[in-house]
Design a protein around this motif. Structure first.
Motif, PDB file in Angstrom:
ATOM      1  N   ASP A  93      45.383   1.394  40.027  1.00 43.46           N
ATOM      2  CA  ASP A  93      44.647   2.775  39.712  1.00 43.46           C
ATOM      3  C   ASP A  93      43.614   2.640  38.877  1.00 43.46           C
ATOM      4  O   ASP A  93      42.609   3.492  38.944  1.00 43.46           O
ATOM      5  N   LYS A  94      43.588   1.711  38.027  1.00 44.59           N
ATOM      6  CA  LYS A  94      42.629   1.416  36.807  1.00 44.59           C
ATOM      7  C   LYS A  94      41.555   0.997  37.843  1.00 44.59           C
ATOM      8  O   LYS A  94      40.188   1.512  37.359  1.00 44.59           O
ATOM      9  N   ALA A  95      41.559   0.179  38.601  1.00 43.41           N
ATOM     10  CA  ALA A  95      40.333  -0.369  39.552  1.00 43.41           C
ATOM     11  C   ALA A  95      39.791   0.827  40.389  1.00 43.41           C
ATOM     12  O   ALA A  95      38.497   0.924  40.246  1.00 43.41           O
ATOM     13  N   GLU A  96      40.508   1.726  40.672  1.00 47.55           N
ATOM     14  CA  GLU A  96      40.149   2.873  41.435  1.00 47.55           C
ATOM     15  C   GLU A  96      39.360   3.893  40.780  1.00 47.55           C
ATOM     16  O   GLU A  96      38.092   4.133  41.151  1.00 47.55           O
ATOM     17  N   LEU A  97      39.861   4.126  39.571  1.00 48.01           N
ATOM     18  CA  LEU A  97      38.765   4.781  38.725  1.00 48.01           C
ATOM     19  C   LEU A  97      37.722   4.084  38.262  1.00 48.01           C
ATOM     20  O   LEU A  97      36.531   4.841  38.237  1.00 48.01           O
ATOM     21  N   ALA A  98      37.718   2.945  38.210  1.00 45.47           N
ATOM     22  CA  ALA A  98      36.503   2.128  37.565  1.00 45.47           C
ATOM     23  C   ALA A  98      35.217   2.073  38.992  1.00 45.47           C
ATOM     24  O   ALA A  98      34.064   2.348  38.841  1.00 45.47           O
ATOM     25  N   LYS A  99      35.810   2.127  40.052  1.00 46.02           N
ATOM     26  CA  LYS A  99      35.026   2.229  41.172  1.00 46.02           C
ATOM     27  C   LYS A  99      34.278   3.717  41.348  1.00 46.02           C
ATOM     28  O   LYS A  99      33.049   3.790  41.492  1.00 46.02           O
ATOM     29  N   MET A 100      35.152   4.705  40.924  1.00 49.46           N
ATOM     30  CA  MET A 100      34.530   6.022  40.924  1.00 49.46           C
ATOM     31  C   MET A 100      33.467   6.158  39.838  1.00 49.46           C
ATOM     32  O   MET A 100      32.558   6.822  40.112  1.00 49.46           O
ATOM     33  N   ALA A 101      33.901   5.652  38.805  1.00 51.60           N
ATOM     34  CA  ALA A 101      32.689   5.610  37.782  1.00 51.60           C
ATOM     35  C   ALA A 101      31.526   4.786  37.952  1.00 51.60           C
ATOM     36  O   ALA A 101      30.338   5.345  37.858  1.00 51.60           O
ATOM     37  N   ALA A 102      31.778   3.730  38.786  1.00 52.57           N
ATOM     38  CA  ALA A 102      30.417   2.894  39.200  1.00 52.57           C
ATOM     39  C   ALA A 102      29.587   3.858  40.221  1.00 52.57           C
ATOM     40  O   ALA A 102      28.541   4.004  40.248  1.00 52.57           O
ATOM     41  N   ALA A 103      30.350   4.662  41.075  1.00 53.83           N
ATOM     42  CA  ALA A 103      29.699   5.497  41.803  1.00 53.83           C
ATOM     43  C   ALA A 103      28.680   6.379  41.195  1.00 53.83           C
ATOM     44  O   ALA A 103      27.814   6.852  41.676  1.00 53.83           O
ATOM     45  N   GLU A 104      29.477   7.102  40.296  1.00 50.69           N
ATOM     46  CA  GLU A 104      28.837   8.149  39.450  1.00 50.69           C
ATOM     47  C   GLU A 104      27.541   7.500  38.909  1.00 50.69           C
ATOM     48  O   GLU A 104      26.534   8.311  38.600  1.00 50.69           O
ATOM     49  N   PHE A 105      27.597   6.454  38.173  1.00 55.24           N
ATOM     50  CA  PHE A 105      26.437   5.704  37.470  1.00 55.24           C
ATOM     51  C   PHE A 105      25.193   5.609  38.588  1.00 55.24           C
ATOM     52  O   PHE A 105      24.135   5.491  38.007  1.00 55.24           O
ATOM     53  N   HIS A 106      25.675   4.951  39.810  1.00 58.70           N
ATOM     54  CA  HIS A 106      24.726   4.889  40.649  1.00 58.70           C
ATOM     55  C   HIS A 106      23.936   6.234  41.288  1.00 58.70           C
ATOM     56  O   HIS A 106      22.821   6.242  41.278  1.00 58.70           O
ATOM     57  N   HIS A 107      24.601   7.169  41.417  1.00 60.85           N
ATOM     58  CA  HIS A 107      24.124   8.734  41.471  1.00 60.85           C
ATOM     59  C   HIS A 107      22.956   8.958  40.135  1.00 60.85           C
ATOM     60  O   HIS A 107      21.903   9.331  40.404  1.00 60.85           O
ATOM     61  N   PHE A 108      23.484   8.704  38.927  1.00 62.29           N
ATOM     62  CA  PHE A 108      22.758   8.910  37.887  1.00 62.29           C
ATOM     63  C   PHE A 108      21.322   8.088  37.981  1.00 62.29           C
ATOM     64  O   PHE A 108      20.386   8.501  37.738  1.00 62.29           O
ATOM     65  N   GLU A 109      21.324   6.737  38.513  1.00 60.55           N
ATOM     66  CA  GLU A 109      20.173   5.985  38.550  1.00 60.55           C
ATOM     67  C   GLU A 109      19.597   6.651  39.499  1.00 60.55           C
ATOM     68  O   GLU A 109      18.142   6.521  39.489  1.00 60.55           O
ATOM     69  N   GLN A 110      19.875   7.021  40.556  1.00 56.36           N
ATOM     70  CA  GLN A 110      18.948   7.558  41.664  1.00 56.36           C
ATOM     71  C   GLN A 110      18.190   8.987  41.374  1.00 56.36           C
ATOM     72  O   GLN A 110      16.921   9.017  41.612  1.00 56.36           O
ATOM     73  N   LEU A 111      18.817   9.770  40.449  1.00 60.78           N
ATOM     74  CA  LEU A 111      18.209  10.943  39.915  1.00 60.78           C
ATOM     75  C   LEU A 111      17.159  10.542  38.912  1.00 60.78           C
ATOM     76  O   LEU A 111      16.084  11.361  38.846  1.00 60.78           O
ATOM     77  N   THR A 112      17.562   9.478  38.037  1.00 58.78           N
ATOM     78  CA  THR A 112      16.514   9.354  36.827  1.00 58.78           C
ATOM     79  C   THR A 112      15.203   8.491  37.619  1.00 58.78           C
ATOM     80  O   THR A 112      14.237   8.795  37.013  1.00 58.78           O
ATOM     81  N   GLU A 113      15.548   7.963  38.706  1.00 60.19           N
ATOM     82  CA  GLU A 113      14.396   7.319  39.291  1.00 60.19           C
ATOM     83  C   GLU A 113      13.533   8.065  40.176  1.00 60.19           C
ATOM     84  O   GLU A 113      12.390   8.050  39.851  1.00 60.19           O
TER      85      GLU A 113
END
Length: 248
Positions: free
Chosen positions: A68-88
């Motif tokens: 479960d911890k790993a699953e939430l970590a994957k979710m967090a990573a996806a959110e950060f990738h979206h953040f990078e797309q928007l700031t770029e």
């Protein structure tokens, strides 16, 4: 940010949209008010993704198992990738990302502070229901954006597959202990109220965004349509509550 089941319908008139909704960014951005509205929108989305990343990383500490911890970590990573797309994208259109995000930081921080989950299940409900309400709102707005910006916004809102994880875990917990249903239903209703209030405050504070919603720079989006938009968002929330096995 994601809408796991794409529960809202696209606004009825978007398929025949004219004006800005058919223009590319270079053409549409010639209107300074429209440009300001898009910068606000991207800034709000970017900070939302950054805040979601931080929240999910924190919620992972509440996870009952390593999986479960790993699953939430994957979710967090996806959110950060979206953040990078928007700031770029903000940088590409000669806007400073931090300056674009700053006006929305307090409202979003207040929302997350007021809706901090007390346990693992509340965190899952928030990730599924709370984030989806915001995504529904942005998806509605996206129908009135230029083609380039709309493509970016919709890609950021794309389902990353984690909604099913939340539904599976919450439903299993309620089946194991039906008493959880009442508490989680109340929690989800609180999230709904807080999310809509926060969205309304953000829009009210930003002239360009409010103009985009009620007419002006966005073709055909009148006050009556805003009412219908919030009705669609509420209906989608009801469907998600049912998916979780909760009463709306």
């Amino acid at each position: 940010m994601e809408t796991p089941d794409h529960a809202t319908d696209t606004p009825a008139d978007s398929s025949g949209a004219t004006g800005i909704a058919t223009q590319d960014w270079a053409t549409a951005a010639a209107d300074p008010q429209y440009r300001a509205a898009v910068v606000d929108l991207l800034g709000a989305l970017a900070y939302g993704e950054l805040a979601a990343f931080e929240r999910l990383a924190e919620d992972a500490k509440l996870a009952p198992t390593l999986g479960d911890k790993a699953e939430l970590a994957k979710m967090a990573a996806a959110e950060f990738h979206h953040f990078e797309q928007l700031t770029e994208r903000l940088t590409a259109v000669d806007e400073e990302p931090t300056a674009a995000m700053e006006p929305f930081a307090k409202a979003l921080d207040d929302f997350h502070r007021q809706t901090a989950p007390s346990d693992w299940l509340e965190g899952l409900v928030k990730a599924y229901v709370g984030d989806s309400i915001a995504s529904d709102f942005y998806r509605e707005v996206a129908a009135r954006l230029d083609t380039d910006t709309r493509s970016l916004v919709l890609s950021v809102l794309d389902d990353t597959g984690h909604g099913n994880f939340a539904v599976e875990k919450v439903r299993a917990a309620i089946e194991a202990d039906p008493r959880l249903g009442g508490r989680l239903a109340l929690w989800a209703r609180r999230l709904m109220g807080e999310a809509l209030s926060q969205a309304q405050r953000v829009v009210a504070d930003r002239d360009a965004l409010s103009t985009m919603l009620v007419g002006g720079v966005a073709d055909g989006f009148d006050l009556a349509e805003v009412g219908r938009m919030f009705s669609r968002i509420t209906e989608a929330h009801t469907k998600r509550m049912a998916a979780l096995g909760l009463a709306a």
